[in-house]
Design a protein around this motif. Structure first.
Motif: not given
Length: 554
Positions: A159, A161, A169-170, A177, A181, A196-198
């Motif tokens: 991830s 950020f 922010r992602d 975001s 977030l 949160l993107t992974s």
């Protein structure tokens, strides 16, 4: 391939403990003079003595020379002649190796704007010699996986950020975001970033693609100190889960988390010329770095029972890296020019205090919420469903009493089963065709229509079942694809690289032990000299001790 609700800052349940605590490792890097500093004919005030492990800061005098100098000792120091790979081997490789063994690790770069933090962390993609800590980490990790046991299975997630103006922010999904977030905390999960993107990655190319995608979305801007100044703190996080099998055939899962942090630089408005949005950004950056400094001071002074982690989002996210369950390395950066004397002194003091922070890292072994366990359970469930659907299909097509050469279905080999199944299907189809013909010859129009409808429904049901089976097969294949099997991609180049890295680590560990011993001997010699020093008069003694005080507190 994306988990939409990833908690990279989860405090995993710890069962295997490490003995005692360990200090944060602090290294210091001095970059070369840049083109502008050379053009302005700036003098060098900050010097790295690599062989001694000390940074010398010369104190400018009013006549343009130098009065005296101050020295600061660190675990390692790097001069302008140090290359990127050497810096990685000394300060980052041991932490990355620990993460592969199931520890949490953090590497973060600190220093004033334009000091070379982003170059240290990211570097330049080509030529390879200029790659920084982050890309070298990618190669280290996947080389390790490639050379590991074929019985080990890995799930690697990344991830990326940034913290911009105190908003998270992602960088992999900027539209998600737009308003920042949320930072959450619970008794079970600790501090984590909601939604949160992974991304699951399987190779150096894939994880590097994630990094490049995030870099395009990062906030940068022009200042007088740096044309591409980072206007945010960025954190690239990697979670590595490994499932291994012991001698008793029992599975064990280890989870390592690595945070690679590129902090925005501290700024003075008089030097950067910041105004408008740039000035607002600088204010937020300085506030969060001040909060980080307050946390370091509170951890070191031993007098305060309260550490102000909640004063900024940065310190809350780094909470476990400062005084918690993490192996942490701080890479402080500074420019060499006398023009930056005050900023360099501030960075040196900041880094020197951080050396005294104690962490208590432990192995994250068999956590209940490991994604790899969920992954394996889902794969087992899909296989079971597929097996059941295949059994149901065989039962539907089975011709009772069918045998071949006196053998029953239970005693047939897999090849014979397939052959018998095909023959049964042919016989069944022929019988069905004859039955249909007989029915057509003796049925009324209404009966034929009803039969046709029934046959169509049965055909549709069979097609739906086959489509469901195909969907399950695709889903199973996709999930199995996300796992990296140890030893799968090993080659001679990877083996050579791993062997070279191991030899380098042994040499570096030996050199660091020698450096620590030399440093201790020098300190004893200095103490002995101070005790034995004699003065010809009281005036000489006052002058000598005043000079030492100036050196200590300037």
């Amino acid at each position: 391939r994306i988990f939409s609700n990833f908690h990279p800052y989860k405090h995993y349940k710890m069962q295997k403990r490490n003995k005692g605590s360990e200090s944060i490792k602090v290294v210091f890097r001095v970059r070369p003079l840049n083109s502008r500093e050379k053009q302005d004919d700036r003098k060098i005030a900050t010097i790295a003595h690599e062989e001694k492990g000390i940074i010398e800061l010369r104190i400018p005098s009013t006549d343009g020379g130098y009065d005296t100098s101050k020295t600061f000792a660190f675990d390692a120091v790097f001069s302008e002649n140090s290359n990127q790979r050497h810096i990685y081997d000394v300060c980052a490789a041991p932490v990355v190796q620990s993460v592969l063994e199931g520890y949490n690790g953090t590497i973060f770069a600190y220093g004033q704007t334009g000091a070379g933090k982003t170059h240290t962390m990211e570097g330049v993609n080509e030529p390879s010699e200029l790659r920084g800590i982050i890309p070298n980490t990618f190669e280290h990790m996947f080389d390790h996986i490639a050379l590991n046991s074929a019985h080990d299975k890995y799930l690697v997630r990344a991830s990326y950020f940034e913290i911009y103006n105190e908003e998270i922010r992602d960088l992999l999904s900027p539209q998600k975001s737009a308003h920042g977030l949320e930072l959450k905390e619970s008794s079970d999960s600790g501090v984590y970033i909601k939604d949160l993107t992974s991304v699951v990655v399987k190779s150096v190319a894939e994880i590097n693609s994630v990094l490049q995608k995030g870099k395009k979305n990062r906030s940068v801007g022009f200042t007088l100190m740096n044309a591409g100044s980072s206007r945010s703190h960025s954190i690239f996080s990697i979670v590595i889960e490994c499932c291994s099998v012991d001698s008793d055939k029992n599975e064990h899962i280890r989870v390592g988390k690595l945070s690679l942090v590129d902090l925005a630089g501290s700024e003075r408005q008089s030097k950067t010329g910041a105004s408008g949005d740039r000035l607002k950004e600088a204010t937020k950056i300085n506030l969060s770095l001040s909060a980080l400094g307050n946390c370091i001071s509170a951890l070191v002074d031993g007098k305060s029972n309260h550490v102000p982690y909640r004063d900024s989002k940065l310190t809350r996210i780094l909470q476990d890296s400062l005084g918690g369950n993490t192996k942490t390395v701080m890479c402080a950066n500074a420019g060499p020019a006398d023009y930056n004397y005050d900023e360099s002194l501030s960075t040196l003091r900041y880094a020197s205090r951080a050396k005294n922070i104690k962490n208590k890292p432990v192995v994250n072994e068999d956590p209940k919420d490991a994604k790899l366990r969920e992954h394996q359970e889902e794969i087992a469930r899909l296989k079971s469903l597929l097996s059941k659907m295949s059994s149901d299909a065989c039962a539907t097509n089975h011709v009772p009493g069918n045998t071949a050469n006196g053998l029953t279905e239970e005693t047939l080999t897999e090849g014979s089963r397939l052959k018998m199944s095909k023959e049964a299907n042919v016989l069944q189809a022929e019988a069905a065709a004859k039955m249909n013909q007989l029915r057509l010859d003796h049925q009324t129009t209404e009966e034929r229509a009803m039969l046709q409808t029934k046959l169509e429904e049965e055909q549709k049901a069979r097609l739906d079942m086959e489509n469901d089976r195909e969907d399950l097969r695709r889903k199973l294949a996709a999930m199995e694809e996300q796992l990296v099997i140890g030893g799968e991609i090993a080659n001679n180049a990877a083996k050579h690289e791993a062997a070279l890295r191991l030899a380098n680590q042994e040499l570096i560990a030996k050199r660091e032990a020698e450096l620590a011993l030399t440093r201790k001997l020098n300190e004893h010699e200095e103490e002995k000299f101070n005790l034995e020093e004699k003065y010809s008069s009281l005036t000489d003694e006052v002058a000598s001790k005043t000079k030492k005080l100036k050196k200590l507190y300037h």
